[in-house]
Design a protein around this motif. Structure first.
Motif, PDB file in Angstrom:
ATOM      1  N   VAL A 227       5.513 -67.297  29.978  1.00  0.00           N
ATOM      2  CA  VAL A 227       5.201 -68.703  30.225  1.00  0.00           C
ATOM      3  C   VAL A 227       6.367 -69.354  30.972  1.00  0.00           C
ATOM      4  O   VAL A 227       7.539 -69.108  30.669  1.00  0.00           O
ATOM      5  CB  VAL A 227       4.950 -69.437  28.890  1.00  0.00           C
ATOM      6  N   GLY A 228       6.050 -70.186  31.953  1.00  0.00           N
ATOM      7  CA  GLY A 228       7.094 -70.938  32.651  1.00  0.00           C
ATOM      8  C   GLY A 228       7.631 -70.217  33.855  1.00  0.00           C
ATOM      9  O   GLY A 228       8.442 -69.301  33.730  1.00  0.00           O
ATOM     10  N   GLY A 229       7.197 -70.608  35.034  1.00  0.00           N
ATOM     11  CA  GLY A 229       7.705 -69.981  36.247  1.00  0.00           C
ATOM     12  C   GLY A 229       7.026 -68.653  36.526  1.00  0.00           C
ATOM     13  O   GLY A 229       6.096 -68.220  35.847  1.00  0.00           O
ATOM     14  N   HIS A 230       7.573 -68.003  37.539  1.00  0.00           N
ATOM     15  CA  HIS A 230       7.047 -66.715  37.988  1.00  0.00           C
ATOM     16  C   HIS A 230       7.870 -65.617  37.299  1.00  0.00           C
ATOM     17  O   HIS A 230       8.805 -65.065  37.873  1.00  0.00           O
ATOM     18  CB  HIS A 230       7.183 -66.652  39.517  1.00  0.00           C
ATOM     19  N   ARG A 231       7.506 -65.301  36.048  1.00  0.00           N
ATOM     20  CA  ARG A 231       8.326 -64.395  35.228  1.00  0.00           C
ATOM     21  C   ARG A 231       7.448 -63.362  34.525  1.00  0.00           C
ATOM     22  O   ARG A 231       6.295 -63.638  34.185  1.00  0.00           O
ATOM     23  CB  ARG A 231       9.107 -65.170  34.167  1.00  0.00           C
ATOM     24  N   ARG A 262       6.670 -63.907  24.410  1.00  0.00           N
ATOM     25  CA  ARG A 262       5.921 -65.000  25.034  1.00  0.00           C
ATOM     26  C   ARG A 262       6.443 -66.385  24.633  1.00  0.00           C
ATOM     27  O   ARG A 262       6.160 -67.375  25.305  1.00  0.00           O
ATOM     28  CB  ARG A 262       4.445 -64.874  24.687  1.00  0.00           C
ATOM     29  N   ALA A 265      13.208 -67.845  24.055  1.00  0.00           N
ATOM     30  CA  ALA A 265      13.972 -68.403  25.167  1.00  0.00           C
ATOM     31  C   ALA A 265      14.535 -67.314  26.067  1.00  0.00           C
ATOM     32  O   ALA A 265      14.832 -67.559  27.236  1.00  0.00           O
ATOM     33  CB  ALA A 265      15.104 -69.273  24.631  1.00  0.00           C
ATOM     34  N   ASP A 295      12.788 -62.800  36.468  1.00  0.00           N
ATOM     35  CA  ASP A 295      12.474 -64.112  37.041  1.00  0.00           C
ATOM     36  C   ASP A 295      12.417 -63.967  38.562  1.00  0.00           C
ATOM     37  O   ASP A 295      13.446 -63.765  39.219  1.00  0.00           O
ATOM     38  CB  ASP A 295      13.539 -65.128  36.635  1.00  0.00           C
ATOM     39  N   ASP A 297      11.496 -66.257  40.689  1.00  0.00           N
ATOM     40  CA  ASP A 297      11.920 -67.470  41.387  1.00  0.00           C
ATOM     41  C   ASP A 297      13.425 -67.454  41.626  1.00  0.00           C
ATOM     42  O   ASP A 297      13.909 -67.888  42.669  1.00  0.00           O
ATOM     43  CB  ASP A 297      11.529 -68.706  40.583  1.00  0.00           C
TER      44      ASP A 297
END
Length: 415
Positions: A227-231, A262, A265, A295, A297
């Protein structure tokens, strides 16, 4: 140093005993000289022909089972990839010089697989010892001719009966093993993710149980979208042991880490959660795992290891980097909540991330660094291959020809 190249065709021809190579279609691919002599057939009558066209059952004996038994053994080898040793067989053979006349013969066959890079059987090594003369010789020592013949027949009948009993027992054991294997395969399929669960990224996974295992093991892998960004998250782990018990523990740990990744942190926090869970799972003693968060991004890989071998990052220029700056104790070795370490490293698009378990690199009586260097060298030389091809190449170069004595999981992701 003198040339030490081995002439394998010459070695094959000189092998003691009757040895033939069969294709998966049970066609003779090659035979050694002793097979030619012992079978009473020429090489031209054997090579390229279907085995049971050359050696059918005796049509004059309705109780003949030699062909059926041999065929069942060969198909077991093809289905399981495992060696099959047969009980003594009576398998009559037609006299090549007198068609229609059949000789009573006794054979002791062993069938062994030759596996290709993909783990499938490409040839069967069919080795036969003929014991007809041994059985006959038992009745030649002293006494009247009638007495000798009587004793010989009794011995032949007893030996043949015991062999049939052994074969029936082996068949019952095979059926029990087959049922257990079906359960094991269903369990593995339910607990391991599909080969490509991560969208938009090329990934290859390979899973090789140890030789003699039920095709399941305690090694596992996982790939998840974060979840969160292209990860994405990529993990492997290793539970001590083989078979159904280890697979059961493996499934619990893999599911727990998949869920923790998922919401965590970072990878260290995910392993913290998994470690606490491992402390209450019977059979998770000394289990290891490594997880990476990629990551796309930021072009970084963040990683943490719980006693596991370091992932390898292969840069486009061929430089190999072992991700070993955040290695800690195995999962169950930290009962108190001390945070695990984590580290990160940058990558250039086109790099390759490789995670694996110890079956790929560890060898008996060999320092682990030798295996790691072997892995790095293979990855560097073949880095331009696509992940699927690279995975097959790495297994071919690093695993022993007959299969590893430890389980192996391998995940390759092109970044």
């Amino acid at each position: 140093m003198a040339d030490t190249a081995i002439d394998y065709p010459a070695v094959f021809q000189a092998l003691p005993g009757m040895v033939a190579l069969l294709t998966p279609e049970l066609v003779y691919a090659d035979v050694n000289e002793e097979f030619v002599r012992g079978s009473g057939r020429s090489r031209e009558q054997l090579v390229g022909r279907y085995l049971f066209d050359v050696f059918p059952d005796n049509p004059n004996d309705p109780a003949a089972t030699g062909m059926r038994n041999l065929e069942a053994s060969l198909y077991r080898v093809l289905a399981t990839g495992e060696r099959d040793t047969m009980a003594l067989q009576r398998y009559d053979v037609e006299d090549p010089e007198r068609p229609g006349e059949w000789e009573e013969r006794y054979w002791s066959p062993v069938n062994a697989p030759l596996l290709g890079p993909d783990g499938k059987v490409v040839l069967i090594v069919h080795r036969v010892e003929e014991v007809t003369e041994l059985i006959r010789a038992r009745g030649r020592g002293g006494g009247s001719r009638a007495g000798r013949n009587s004793r010989a027949r009794v011995l032949e009948a007893e030996l043949y009966t015991r062999a049939r009993e052994l074969q029936e027992l082996n068949e019952r054991l095979r059926l029990a093993h087959s049922r257990e294997r079906e359960v094991a395969l269903a369990l593995q399929e339910a607990m391991l993710p599909a080969g490509r669960q991560v969208h938009h990224h090329r990934a290859a996974v390979r899973y090789r149980p140890a030789v003699g295992a039920l095709n399941v093991c305690g090694d596992w892998y996982d790939l998840v979208d974060l979840v969160g960004g292209h990860r994405i998250g990529v993990s492997v782990g290793d539970v001590v042991g083989h078979g159904l018990p280890a697979a059961g523990v493996m499934g619990q740990l893999r599911s727990a880490l998949s869920a923790a990744s998922r919401v965590a942190a970072g990878p260290a926090q995910a392993l913290d959660v998994l470690g606490r869970y491992a402390n209450v799972v019977d059979g998770a003693e000394s289990a290891t795992a490594v997880t990476t968060f990629v990551d796309f991004d930021r072009n970084t890989v963040t990683y943490s290891s719980a006693g596991h071998l370091p992932p390898v990052l292969v840069h486009p220029d061929g430089r190999t980097e072992f991700l070993d700056r955040a290695t800690d104790t195995p999962l169950d070795a930290r009962p108190d909540p001390i945070p695990r370490p984590q580290a990160d490293t940058a990558f250039t698009p086109g790099a390759t991330l490789v995670l694996y378990t110890d079956g790929l690199v560890e060898r008996r009586r060999e320092d682990i660094d030798v295996g790691l260097d072997r892995l790095a060298d293979a990855l560097r030389r073949h880095r331009d291959q696509d992940p699927e091809t690279l995975a097959d190449t790495v297994l071919l170069e690093l695993l022993p020809p007959g299969g590893a004595t430890d389980d192996t999981a391998l995940v390759i992701v092109r970044l």
